[in-house]
Scaffold this motif. Structure first.
Motif, PDB file in Angstrom:
ATOM      1  N   LEU A 675       0.897  -1.143   0.000  1.00 54.27           N
ATOM      2  CA  LEU A 675       0.000   0.000   0.000  1.00 54.27           C
ATOM      3  C   LEU A 675       0.938   1.196   0.000  1.00 54.27           C
ATOM      4  O   LEU A 675       1.628   1.452   0.990  1.00 54.27           O
ATOM      5  CB  LEU A 675      -0.873   0.027   1.258  1.00 54.27           C
ATOM      6  N   ASN A 676       0.994   1.880  -1.139  1.00 58.85           N
ATOM      7  CA  ASN A 676       1.980   2.950  -1.260  1.00 58.85           C
ATOM      8  C   ASN A 676       1.459   4.043  -2.178  1.00 58.85           C
ATOM      9  O   ASN A 676       1.534   3.904  -3.386  1.00 58.85           O
ATOM     10  CB  ASN A 676       3.292   2.370  -1.805  1.00 58.85           C
ATOM     11  N   PRO A 677       0.908   5.101  -1.625  1.00 59.74           N
ATOM     12  CA  PRO A 677       0.894   5.403  -0.196  1.00 59.74           C
ATOM     13  C   PRO A 677      -0.449   5.101   0.474  1.00 59.74           C
ATOM     14  O   PRO A 677      -1.451   4.920  -0.179  1.00 59.74           O
ATOM     15  CB  PRO A 677       1.107   6.916  -0.200  1.00 59.74           C
ATOM     16  N   VAL A 678      -0.336   5.094   1.820  1.00 56.64           N
ATOM     17  CA  VAL A 678      -1.533   5.226   2.657  1.00 56.64           C
ATOM     18  C   VAL A 678      -1.485   6.663   3.132  1.00 56.64           C
ATOM     19  O   VAL A 678      -0.419   7.159   3.512  1.00 56.64           O
ATOM     20  CB  VAL A 678      -1.468   4.268   3.865  1.00 56.64           C
ATOM     21  N   VAL A 688      -4.446   4.839  -0.914  1.00 54.36           N
ATOM     22  CA  VAL A 688      -4.815   5.385  -2.219  1.00 54.36           C
ATOM     23  C   VAL A 688      -4.110   4.664  -3.367  1.00 54.36           C
ATOM     24  O   VAL A 688      -4.412   4.914  -4.519  1.00 54.36           O
ATOM     25  CB  VAL A 688      -4.594   6.923  -2.324  1.00 54.36           C
ATOM     26  N   ASP A 689      -3.150   3.789  -3.047  1.00 58.66           N
ATOM     27  CA  ASP A 689      -2.543   2.986  -4.110  1.00 58.66           C
ATOM     28  C   ASP A 689      -2.187   1.634  -3.509  1.00 58.66           C
ATOM     29  O   ASP A 689      -1.667   1.576  -2.390  1.00 58.66           O
ATOM     30  CB  ASP A 689      -1.276   3.686  -4.646  1.00 58.66           C
ATOM     31  N   ALA A 690      -2.481   0.586  -4.244  1.00 62.82           N
ATOM     32  CA  ALA A 690      -2.220  -0.756  -3.718  1.00 62.82           C
ATOM     33  C   ALA A 690      -1.852  -1.696  -4.843  1.00 62.82           C
ATOM     34  O   ALA A 690      -2.286  -1.522  -5.983  1.00 62.82           O
ATOM     35  CB  ALA A 690      -3.449  -1.280  -2.981  1.00 62.82           C
TER      36      ALA A 690
HETATM   37 MG    MG Z   1       2.164   4.335  -5.436  1.00 59.44          MG
END
Ligand code: MG
Ligand code: ADP
Length: 694
Positions: A675-678, A688-690
């Motif tokens: 998960l980058n980023p939370v 918001v990205d996984a």
């Molecule tokens: Mg990312």
């Protein structure tokens, strides 16, 4: 189980030889020199006598029973030797010979062959390519090893895969004037394993502290089970070594290029209550204190000194190690004021002054031992030529023997001149150190080991979240696997996260610009549009991320642009709520062979990419462990808040880590995820990205 290995009543040496410097000769000599109490049977068809002992052509020619046989003949002859031993009814062999797994395929084959043959006779193999064992019991004195240190009887037991490291520890303990209980170095460990030896030491009443050196674990889960069991009973001190393979990769898999971040067996040790050291000398010095002194109940230290400077150095070192130097009670202070010189310092550190005599030391020690606010005692003792140091030493020794609280002593003297004083201190079981830093480090090790063992013993298991839909998540993954995917699509990723209650920004996955505009108005502007395809790893690098889109037109434009720029057959679009601000953090997980998963936590951006400021833990991650992960990164103050700035929702992050831990534990087909980023805010967190890799 290993009783006959460590307590052999008779020993044969296959390959015993008159040739000086041969392994068989050295082992035979060692048994003799160390005064082994049982019969020694050199085996060699070409000799009548070895080291003055009658030599036999084979083990079958030996009249009595043999508990343990060394095999130190060329590797290719070992399978036959195993057969001979089996027929003789020998249950343990130490294969000293090299030329096995360590030389490659051919050797590995030979190694498997000796294991196979040994099993047929119910025989156990120690080694091959190893030193052997030592038992210092005065009733036995079994030196079944080709090393050169002849240890005294003691309570420290050593198990080291590497003979070289084992030897360093054995010699260091010996040089410190300490005795040893058992020694074991099992080399290739084709059969008898480190966990088995550890369990044996754990059950041995005379072993008070265990020194462990392992380079990797054939079965990490088994090791963890045994380590937990044994560490609950007695301190285990281990050297950090052998970075686990997945560790470096786990770091590397994260987009920021964390390759090279070291992750060692340290995690396994910490989780099972084993105290890790990074320094062989410090570990040996600590082993001495563990063997001699009780363990402290807490981290509050009382210092007693007869000189100023070293107390300042010790204080620095103790504080660095997070030990506390509390104020003394009114009552204690009053007693000190009465009994010490008027110029003495009656605060902690208590400075009795260099002119202090035995009665002053005694008074100060009694106060520190009685103080309810003190858990351990650190002493600086410089031996003034104008003081009766032996009398002082006698008081210290007397207090030490009462074993009320642990004490260590930084002993500043000229050993040849103060022999008598030294002997009294040693006889009193006071661990003596030549430098204030080392005494302080050792006291910290005693304290930390106890705290760690208590923490592991009282640890609650991981939270199990009942609100998850494991079946649905497993279904998504099964489908993906069936269609041959190794990287989940965005819709699958966010569905799985949803099944595990992991908070994400509102989302939808679409294929056309028109669908994207509709999805965006349902989610509510502003939105983010991201390209989604199996080949897309770093979306923003290829123009695959458009943030802060205020209206439908902007969404349509973003989609059109991505369609043009990104060449991928399977291109989809993730439409996501735009969430500005917040603190960006990274959470990741990576499968670790035989162990479950590693979970990683760090603050995004520079903190991870440049400073590699991340924390790791092994699944299952409990909320206490997750809290420790947060607190252990250097950038923690950014989470906690600083200069009037509010911190972020730490509980939310902790829960997220625990949920990820449950997710990867439930779904072991997940090889890697991040998960980058939370984005973390004051009262909530959102991924918001996984990414999920199978
Ligand atoms: Mg990312
Ligand atoms: P990638 O890591 O593949 O380049 P991300 O989805 O992580 O793509 O997007 C890149 C950056 O854009 C993120 O690190 C974040 O700063 C920002 N971002 C992404 N999604 C959102 C969102 N929903 N709200 C706000 N900012 C976002």
């Amino acid at each position: 189980m290993l009783d006959k290995l460590f307590n052999p009543k008779s020993v044969a040496i296959i390959g015993a030889s008159q040739k000086a410097l041969s392994i068989g000769n050295v082992i035979t000599n060692n048994l003799l020199k160390y005064s082994y109490k049982g019969p020694i049977y050199p085996i060699n068809p070409k000799a009548d006598e070895v080291c003055g002992l009658k030599c036999y052509p084979s083990v079958s020619a030996v009249p009595g029973d043999i508990d343990l046989a060394h095999i130190s003949i060329p590797a290719k002859f070992t399978p036959d030797a195993i057969d001979e031993c089996g027929k003789k009814g020998i249950k343990f062999v130490i294969v000293n010979s090299a030329g096995f797994k360590e030389i490659g395929e051919e050797g590995l084959f030979l190694e498997q062959e000796i294991v196979r043959r040994a099993r047929q006779y119910g025989m156990r193999i120690f080694g091959p390519n190893c030193q052997g064992i030592i038992n210092t019991d005065p009733e036995l004195k079994a030196y079944c090893d080709f090393t050169f240190t002849y240890p005294k009887e003691g309570s420290i037991s050593i198990v080291a895969q590497s003979g070289g490291v084992g030897t360093i520890f054995m010699q260091a303990i010996h040089d410190l004037g300490m005795g040893m209980r058992f020694y074991a170095s099992n080399g290739n460990a084709c059969d008898i394993s480190i966990p088995e030896v550890l369990r044996y030491y754990g059950n041995d009443e005379k072993t008070k502290v265990i020194i462990l050196y392992a380079e990797g674990f054939a079965d990490p889960a088994e090791f963890m089970e045994v380590a937990r069991e044994v560490a609950a009973k007695k301190p285990i001190l281990a050297m950090r070594s052998g970075r686990t393979e997945a560790g470096a990769k786990a770091a590397a898999s994260h987009t920021g290029g964390l390759a090279g971040v070291g992750l060692s067996t340290e995690l396994i040790f910490r989780k099972t209550g084993i105290l890790t050291f990074h320094d062989v000398e410090e570990m040996s010095q600590a082993a001495m204190a563990f063997a001699l002194q009780p363990v402290p109940k807490g981290n509050r230290v009382g210092l007693l000194t007869d000189t100023g400077g070293p107390a300042v150095i010790a204080t620095d070192e103790l504080c660095d190690a997070k030990l506390v130097i509390p104020r003394l009670s009114e009552k204690g202070t009053e007693t000190l004021r009465e009994k010490l010189f008027a110029e003495a310092s009656v605060k902690n550190p208590v400075d009795v002054l260099a002119t202090a005599g035995a009665q002053h030391y005694r008074a100060a020690l009694d106060v520190l031992m009685e103080e309810p606010e003190i858990d351990s005692v650190y002493i600086n003792f410089v031996t003034p030529p104008f003081v009766d140091c032996e009398a002082v030493a006698r008081e210290m020794a007397d207090v030490s023997k009462k074993a009320i609280k642990p004490m260590v002593c930084n002993y500043m003297t000229d050993y040849p001149q103060w022999e008598g004083t030294t002997a009294i201190l040693r006889e009193g079981g006071i661990p003596l150190y030549n430098f204030p830093e080392m005494a302080a480090k050792v006291l910290a090790a005693l304290t930390n080991c106890n705290a760690l063992r208590q923490k592991v013993a009282s640890a609650k298991g991981p939270e199990v979240f009942g609100d998850v839909d494991r079946a649905a998540a497993a279904g998504v993954i099964q489908n993906a696997l069936q269609s041959g995917k190794t990287m989940l699509g965005a819709d699958e990723v966010y569905t799985v996260l949803g099944c595990y209650g992991i908070p994400v920004a509102d989302w939808n996955v679409v294929t056309t610009a028109e669908e994207a505009a509709v999805a965006a108005s349902q989610i509510g502007f502003p939105v983010v549009v991201k390209g989604d395809a199996a080949s897309l790893v770093h979306k923003s690098d290829v123009g695959g991320v458009a943030v802060n889109l205020p209206d439908a037109d902007a969404v349509r434009n973003a989609v059109a642009k991505m369609k043009k720029n990104i060449q991928a057959e399977d291109l989809h679009f993730l439409v996501q709520k735009f969430i500005p601000g917040g603190t960006e953090i990274i959470i990741g997980a990576k499968q670790e062979k035989g162990l479950g998963h590693l979970v990683m936590f760090g603050l995004g951006g520079i903190m991870v990419e440049v400073l590699k400021d991340v924390a790791f833990e092994l699944t299952p991650v409990s909320s206490d462990e997750a809290k420790t992960m947060l607190a252990s990164v250097k950038s923690y103050p950014l989470l906690a808040g600083f200069r009037g700035q509010k911190g972020v929702d730490q509980e939310g992050i902790v829960e997220l880590l625990c949920r990820i831990s449950q997710l990867v534990t439930d779904l072991p087909m997940i090889r890697e995820m991040d998960l980058n980023p939370v984005k973390a805010f004051e009262d909530k967190v959102f991924a918001v990205d996984a990414r999920i890799l199978l």
